[in-house]
Write an enzyme that holds these catalytic residues in place. Structure first.
Site, PDB file in Angstrom:
ATOM      1  N   TYR A  18     -19.649  -1.826   8.601  1.00 30.21           N
ATOM      2  CA  TYR A  18     -18.584  -2.023   7.623  1.00 30.21           C
ATOM      3  C   TYR A  18     -19.066  -1.884   6.189  1.00 30.21           C
ATOM      4  CZ  TYR A  18     -16.506  -3.830  11.860  1.00 30.21           C
ATOM      5  OH  TYR A  18     -16.064  -3.950  13.151  1.00 30.21           O
ATOM      6  N   GLU A  38      -0.006   7.254  -2.206  1.00 31.20           N
ATOM      7  CA  GLU A  38       0.065   7.822  -0.858  1.00 31.20           C
ATOM      8  C   GLU A  38      -1.122   8.756  -0.596  1.00 31.20           C
ATOM      9  OE1 GLU A  38       4.314   6.923  -2.113  1.00 31.20           O
ATOM     10  OE2 GLU A  38       2.532   7.729  -3.076  1.00 31.20           O
ATOM     11  N   LYS A  63      -0.743  -1.100  -6.182  1.00 32.74           N
ATOM     12  CA  LYS A  63      -0.736  -0.598  -7.552  1.00 32.74           C
ATOM     13  C   LYS A  63       0.101  -1.559  -8.386  1.00 32.74           C
ATOM     14  CE  LYS A  63      -0.214   3.573 -10.306  1.00 32.74           C
ATOM     15  NZ  LYS A  63       0.057   5.009 -10.270  1.00 32.74           N
TER      16      LYS A  63
END
Length: 84
Positions: A18, A38, A63
């Site tokens: 990770y 996106e 955002k």
């Protein structure tokens, strides 16, 4: 990914590191600018799916400072992508 084999043997080689994934995601976020969250979410998803064993990923991009003229707290986009 199926984490059972790694958990059964406590074996890092049978899972995704990770820390490495996190570094790669940060590189995507800090990399080439995009206009859409996106697009950023898609790039992050594809980066995660490059790792062997990762079959599916869910990415949520926030955002909070989006250019919106009405009051809001946060704008998010969540996508799910898979190898299938």
């Amino acid at each position: 990914m199926d984490t059972r084999p790694a958990a059964a043997d406590d074996d890092l080689t049978r899972t995704v590191h990770y820390g490495v994934v996190a570094e790669e995601v940060v590189a995507v976020v800090e990399g080439e600018p995009v206009n859409l969250i996106e697009t950023l979410a898609e790039r992050i998803a594809q980066t995660c799916l490059k790792h062997e064993g990762v079959q599916e990923v869910e990415v949520c991009v926030h955002k909070p400072d989006a250019p919106i003229t009405v009051p809001f707290d946060d704008v998010t986009v969540t996508i799910t992508r898979s190898r299938v």
